[in-house]
Design a protein around this motif. Structure first.
Motif, PDB file in Angstrom:
ATOM      1  N   ALA A   8     -17.329 -11.428 -89.220  1.00 15.78           N
ATOM      2  CA  ALA A   8     -18.771 -11.461 -89.407  1.00 15.78           C
ATOM      3  C   ALA A   8     -19.405 -11.889 -88.090  1.00 15.78           C
ATOM      4  O   ALA A   8     -18.739 -12.458 -87.220  1.00 15.78           O
ATOM      5  CB  ALA A   8     -19.144 -12.436 -90.520  1.00 15.78           C
ATOM      6  N   SER A   9     -20.686 -11.640 -87.917  1.00 21.59           N
ATOM      7  CA  SER A   9     -21.321 -11.938 -86.634  1.00 21.59           C
ATOM      8  C   SER A   9     -22.644 -12.660 -86.809  1.00 21.59           C
ATOM      9  O   SER A   9     -23.386 -12.408 -87.762  1.00 21.59           O
ATOM     10  CB  SER A   9     -21.555 -10.647 -85.834  1.00 21.59           C
ATOM     11  N   THR A  10     -22.915 -13.561 -85.890  1.00 20.26           N
ATOM     12  CA  THR A  10     -24.224 -14.186 -85.804  1.00 20.26           C
ATOM     13  C   THR A  10     -25.191 -13.199 -85.152  1.00 20.26           C
ATOM     14  O   THR A  10     -24.798 -12.110 -84.716  1.00 20.26           O
ATOM     15  CB  THR A  10     -24.166 -15.464 -84.968  1.00 20.26           C
ATOM     16  N   GLN A  11     -26.470 -13.586 -85.053  1.00 17.70           N
ATOM     17  CA  GLN A  11     -27.419 -12.721 -84.349  1.00 17.70           C
ATOM     18  C   GLN A  11     -26.969 -12.504 -82.909  1.00 17.70           C
ATOM     19  O   GLN A  11     -27.022 -11.386 -82.393  1.00 17.70           O
ATOM     20  CB  GLN A  11     -28.819 -13.351 -84.375  1.00 17.70           C
TER      21      GLN A  11
ATOM     22  N   LEU B  49     -17.950  -6.362 -82.701  1.00 19.10           N
ATOM     23  CA  LEU B  49     -17.226  -5.190 -83.171  1.00 19.10           C
ATOM     24  C   LEU B  49     -18.237  -4.101 -83.462  1.00 19.10           C
ATOM     25  O   LEU B  49     -19.339  -4.380 -83.943  1.00 19.10           O
ATOM     26  CB  LEU B  49     -16.445  -5.490 -84.462  1.00 19.10           C
ATOM     27  N   ASN B  50     -17.897  -2.855 -83.205  1.00 18.42           N
ATOM     28  CA  ASN B  50     -18.759  -1.760 -83.628  1.00 18.42           C
ATOM     29  C   ASN B  50     -18.859  -1.739 -85.144  1.00 18.42           C
ATOM     30  O   ASN B  50     -17.954  -2.193 -85.859  1.00 18.42           O
ATOM     31  CB  ASN B  50     -18.213  -0.427 -83.130  1.00 18.42           C
ATOM     32  N   HIS B  51     -19.941  -1.189 -85.647  1.00 20.58           N
ATOM     33  CA  HIS B  51     -20.198  -1.225 -87.091  1.00 20.58           C
ATOM     34  C   HIS B  51     -19.120  -0.520 -87.897  1.00 20.58           C
ATOM     35  O   HIS B  51     -18.902  -0.846 -89.078  1.00 20.58           O
ATOM     36  CB  HIS B  51     -21.558  -0.592 -87.400  1.00 20.58           C
ATOM     37  N   ASP B  52     -18.419   0.440 -87.291  1.00 20.43           N
ATOM     38  CA  ASP B  52     -17.412   1.198 -88.035  1.00 20.43           C
ATOM     39  C   ASP B  52     -15.992   0.670 -87.822  1.00 20.43           C
ATOM     40  O   ASP B  52     -15.024   1.303 -88.256  1.00 20.43           O
ATOM     41  CB  ASP B  52     -17.482   2.670 -87.662  1.00 20.43           C
TER      42      ASP B  52
ATOM     43  N   PRO C 216     -12.807  -1.303 -88.790  1.00 21.25           N
ATOM     44  CA  PRO C 216     -12.342  -1.634 -90.148  1.00 21.25           C
ATOM     45  C   PRO C 216     -12.520  -3.094 -90.536  1.00 21.25           C
ATOM     46  O   PRO C 216     -12.615  -3.409 -91.717  1.00 21.25           O
ATOM     47  CB  PRO C 216     -10.858  -1.251 -90.106  1.00 21.25           C
ATOM     48  N   GLN C 217     -12.543  -4.003 -89.562  1.00 20.86           N
ATOM     49  CA  GLN C 217     -12.670  -5.429 -89.886  1.00 20.86           C
ATOM     50  C   GLN C 217     -14.101  -5.948 -89.775  1.00 20.86           C
ATOM     51  O   GLN C 217     -14.356  -7.117 -90.069  1.00 20.86           O
ATOM     52  CB  GLN C 217     -11.757  -6.264 -88.979  1.00 20.86           C
ATOM     53  N   ASP C 218     -15.047  -5.120 -89.381  1.00 18.99           N
ATOM     54  CA  ASP C 218     -16.437  -5.578 -89.279  1.00 18.99           C
ATOM     55  C   ASP C 218     -17.061  -5.668 -90.670  1.00 18.99           C
ATOM     56  O   ASP C 218     -17.003  -4.725 -91.460  1.00 18.99           O
ATOM     57  CB  ASP C 218     -17.258  -4.608 -88.434  1.00 18.99           C
ATOM     58  N   VAL C 219     -17.674  -6.829 -90.963  1.00 17.44           N
ATOM     59  CA  VAL C 219     -18.333  -7.016 -92.266  1.00 17.44           C
ATOM     60  C   VAL C 219     -19.805  -7.360 -92.106  1.00 17.44           C
ATOM     61  O   VAL C 219     -20.462  -7.726 -93.066  1.00 17.44           O
ATOM     62  CB  VAL C 219     -17.613  -8.100 -93.106  1.00 17.44           C
ATOM     63  N   GLY C 220     -20.345  -7.235 -90.885  1.00 11.63           N
ATOM     64  CA  GLY C 220     -21.781  -7.385 -90.681  1.00 11.63           C
ATOM     65  C   GLY C 220     -22.215  -8.798 -90.365  1.00 11.63           C
ATOM     66  O   GLY C 220     -21.409  -9.687 -90.118  1.00 11.63           O
ATOM     67  N   GLY C 221     -23.528  -8.963 -90.386  1.00 12.94           N
ATOM     68  CA  GLY C 221     -24.123 -10.245 -90.060  1.00 12.94           C
ATOM     69  C   GLY C 221     -23.842 -11.303 -91.109  1.00 12.94           C
ATOM     70  O   GLY C 221     -23.608 -11.007 -92.275  1.00 12.94           O
ATOM     71  N   ILE C 222     -23.890 -12.584 -90.676  1.00 10.40           N
ATOM     72  CA  ILE C 222     -23.589 -13.687 -91.583  1.00 10.40           C
ATOM     73  C   ILE C 222     -24.762 -14.637 -91.666  1.00 10.40           C
ATOM     74  O   ILE C 222     -25.568 -14.757 -90.738  1.00 10.40           O
ATOM     75  CB  ILE C 222     -22.327 -14.451 -91.121  1.00 10.40           C
TER      76      ILE C 222
ATOM     77  N   TRP D 200     -28.772  -2.936 -89.076  1.00 14.11           N
ATOM     78  CA  TRP D 200     -28.501  -2.118 -87.888  1.00 14.11           C
ATOM     79  C   TRP D 200     -27.013  -1.886 -87.693  1.00 14.11           C
ATOM     80  O   TRP D 200     -26.202  -2.802 -87.812  1.00 14.11           O
ATOM     81  CB  TRP D 200     -29.092  -2.750 -86.634  1.00 14.11           C
ATOM     82  N   ARG D 201     -26.672  -0.659 -87.349  1.00 10.83           N
ATOM     83  CA  ARG D 201     -25.283  -0.258 -87.123  1.00 10.83           C
ATOM     84  C   ARG D 201     -25.020  -0.169 -85.620  1.00 10.83           C
ATOM     85  O   ARG D 201     -25.366   0.819 -84.969  1.00 10.83           O
ATOM     86  CB  ARG D 201     -25.014   1.081 -87.802  1.00 10.83           C
ATOM     87  N   THR D 202     -24.416  -1.204 -85.080  1.00 11.34           N
ATOM     88  CA  THR D 202     -24.189  -1.265 -83.637  1.00 11.34           C
ATOM     89  C   THR D 202     -23.105  -0.277 -83.220  1.00 11.34           C
ATOM     90  O   THR D 202     -22.078  -0.150 -83.866  1.00 11.34           O
ATOM     91  CB  THR D 202     -23.788  -2.672 -83.196  1.00 11.34           C
ATOM     92  N   ARG D 203     -23.343   0.366 -82.076  1.00 15.85           N
ATOM     93  CA  ARG D 203     -22.439   1.394 -81.577  1.00 15.85           C
ATOM     94  C   ARG D 203     -21.752   0.995 -80.281  1.00 15.85           C
ATOM     95  O   ARG D 203     -20.875   1.704 -79.801  1.00 15.85           O
ATOM     96  CB  ARG D 203     -23.216   2.696 -81.363  1.00 15.85           C
TER      97      ARG D 203
END
Length: 628
Positions: free
Chosen positions: A262-265, A271-274, A276-282, A431-434
């Motif tokens: 997970a990621s802070t702001q 990690l890129n949004h796609d 496999p281990q990215d679960v988005g913002g926390i 947002w889906r970071t690339r």
């Protein structure tokens, strides 16, 4: 006999700055890439003249507001990975005090900027002088002392020879990955213009090595044991991942171990949004996927994070009894937070060491855990799709649909900048970071007005990439002045200006805490009761941007918006896309907060909205815990 060169203090400082370099991992670059300035009587004859003397070696940028010049310098420093920075010079008085907000932002976010404000006469030939603050109990205090608490290093150069140790200390702090932030050298106007015989060694090229501290063996062994004992670990990626350029090693470590990230702001895009281990913002502005994993985690691995209240949901997010924290951080202060097991090291070095012990099959979470968070992430992505989708392209868009339209046209080269308002929450969730540096959100200080000047700084550091400043009407009105700078310099930033007639974020917060959106709408007063509930103000922000020299594209519908964004992306001049959005009151917006945030509610009130808000507040407060 030591050879010397006779220069003024200001000339010596500028010449010194042109000879400073940084190096990390074998790559060398200028430490001070340029100087921003607005001139007045406190610096025009000193630093102003010196910058003319060394114009070929020290690039100069003309700003319109002192605070925004710092924001531009901060944007440049972040995009430059803190390995190169800008200086900012101002006159005395209001020019100097205008630096304070920008300095606080830089220091809170651990981003280097060199501040060179003018100061009142050291020799005191007349007392007081124009713009001097008289302090009856202390003759050596000036308004520049306001910069002390927001600077990581501060000095006042009252004698020429004092510049030598001060300048060296300033460079030391700017290049220290733990201590970096705003550095202030206050320069009395008479001293700036004074001549001195400087040792030539002062002007020799210096290369400041930016170190990567390795983990202590005992701390590393304890960290490895903690991970091996965990069944539901969760990584929280903070800004330190980006500062150390540890994105690739984090991606490899997560893939090898299966641990979700997970990621802070500040850490979003680690990690890129796609991946496999990215679960988005926390946290409060995070995704349901990441927040649910946090509630059930038995080990939280913080990498380069400060654990702010948004990340921890004000101490309510990590619910599992016995949950422990492993904090990989370059700073000991952050490494010991939440009574965690510290692993004090550069994020890149620390993750590499952990990967060496836990990779290659030595540790991996269960397949059922991986399936659980991947399925949950897929459900969240479906919610994102629903927010982005515009079934009727000929109607006014919602704010998430604005992001959806932008999502359709960008690629990994685009950079998005934001700082305050309702956009940070929507971006963190949706947002889906690339790419690792696509998402540039200043949320340490969440400073309205940051976006446009920061976009200029980022564009200076990355001239070949599309740079977008996403601003609401509230933040635009705070600081649109650097549009003039972008036009003057031909810096082709793209501004997406979203008009929703007020402070939407604080308005929603106000409503949730019993404040009934008081004082948050940009509307005329109602004739009935004097409240701000009348018609929207007849303010044309698009015309304002155009009057400052920017090309403006007006978008009334989703279809218009898509065309305007594509046109703006292709533009090679500063371009603004103006769009008025529907509010969450009338059209479905982003998902609500998935975790709490502590904003104290009135303990006693007569209005029912505040009474109900207090009851809910007390229920949330009861779930707070201290991790000991």
């Amino acid at each position: 006999m030591t050879s010397t060169t006779r220069l003024t203090v200001a000339q010596a400082l500028v010449r010194f700055l042109t000879a400073q370099f940084t190096e990390r991992d074998g790559t060398r670059q200028r430490l001070i890439g340029a100087t921003w300035g607005i001139f007045g009587h406190g610096n025009v004859a000193g630093l102003g003249q010196a910058l003319i003397e060394y114009a070929d070696e020290m690039p100069y940028h003309q700003g319109r507001n002192e605070q925004s010049m710092v924001h531009a310098a901060v944007g440049y420093a972040r995009q430059s990975n803190r390995l190169s920075a800008h200086a900012v010079t101002t006159s005395i008085g209001p020019g100097a005090t205008n630096l304070v907000t920008g300095a606080a932002l830089a220091t809170v976010n651990h981003l280097p900027v060199l501040l060179l404000p003018g100061d009142t006469f050291a020799g005191r030939p007349a007392d007081p002088v124009l713009q001097q603050l008289e302090v009856p109990y202390a003759g050596d205090v000036s308004v520049n002392d306001c910069l002390r608490p927001v600077s990581k290093y501060f000095d006042r150069i009252n004698r020429p020879e004092a510049l030598v140790p001060a300048a060296l200390n300033a460079m030391r702090v700017l290049t220290d990955p733990v201590e970096t932030g705003a550095v202030t050298l206050a320069l009395p106007q008479d001293v700036q213009a004074e001549a001195y015989d400087w040792p030539d060694e002062f002007f020799a090229e210096r290369t400041w090595h930016v170190r990567r501290p390795a983990a202590d063996p005992a701390e590393l062994a304890a960290a490895v044991r903690a991970v091996r004992e965990a069944r539901r670990p969760l990584i929280i990626a903070g800004g330190g991942v980006h500062h150390s350029r540890a994105e690739a090693v984090l991606a490899e470590f997560a893939a090898a171990t299966g641990i979700p990230v997970a990621s802070t702001q500040a850490g979003k895009g680690s990690l890129n949004h796609d991946h496999p281990q990215d679960v988005g913002g926390i946290g409060h502005t995070g995704t349901a996927t990441a927040d649910e994993l946090a509630r059930l985690a038995d080990l939280v691995i913080g990498v380069g994070t400060r654990y702010t209240d948004f990340t921890t949901a004000s101490g309510t997010l990590f619910e599992k009894p016995g949950v422990r924290f492993l904090n990989l951080n370059i700073g000991a202060h952050d490494g010991h937070k939440l009574a965690g097991q510290p692993l004090i090291a550069d994020a890149h070095s620390g993750l590499t060491a952990l990967a060496g012990e836990l990779g290659q099959g030595a540790y991996r979470v269960t397949d059922s855990y991986i399936a659980e968070y991947r399925e949950d992430k897929e459900r969240w992505e479906q919610r994102v799709d629903a927010c982005y989708e515009a079934e009727e392209p000929d109607v006014r868009p919602t704010q998430p649909q604005v992001l959806g339209a932008l999502d359709e046209i960008v690629d990994a080269s685009d950079i998005l900048i934001n700082a305050a308002g309702s956009l940070p929450g929507d971006l963190h969730k949706l947002w889906r970071t690339r790419s690792f540096d696509q998402y540039h959100l200043e949320y340490g200080y969440s400073c309205m007005g940051y976006e446009i000047p920061a976009a200029i700084g980022v564009k200076l550091a990355a001239p070949d990439r599309p740079v977008w400043a996403l601003v609401g009407d509230g933040t635009y009105l705070m600081m649109p002045t650097e549009i003039v700078t972008a036009v003057q310099e031909g810096i082709a930033i793209k501004v997406v200006l979203i008009q929703n007639h007020g402070y939407a974020s604080v308005g929603g917060l106000s409503e949730s805490v019993g404040g009934e959106r008081f004082g948050t709408a940009y509307r005329h007063r109602s004739p009935a009761d004097g409240s701000y509930t009348g018609a929207p103000l007849p303010v044309d922000l698009a015309a304002n941007a155009a009057s400052l020299g920017m090309r403006v594209l007006r978008a009334k519908t989703v279809s218009d918006l898509r065309e305007a964004l594509a046109e703006a992306r292709a533009a090679d001049t500063p371009t603004c896309v103006y769009v008025e959005t529907e509010t969450a009151d009338t059209v479905s917006g982003a998902p609500p907060a998935q975790a709490w945030w502590d904003v104290p509610v009135a303990a006693t009130a007569t209005r029912s909205s505040a009474v109900k808000a207090r009851e809910l507040y007390e229920r949330h407060v009861s779930t707070r815990r201290r991790h000991l």
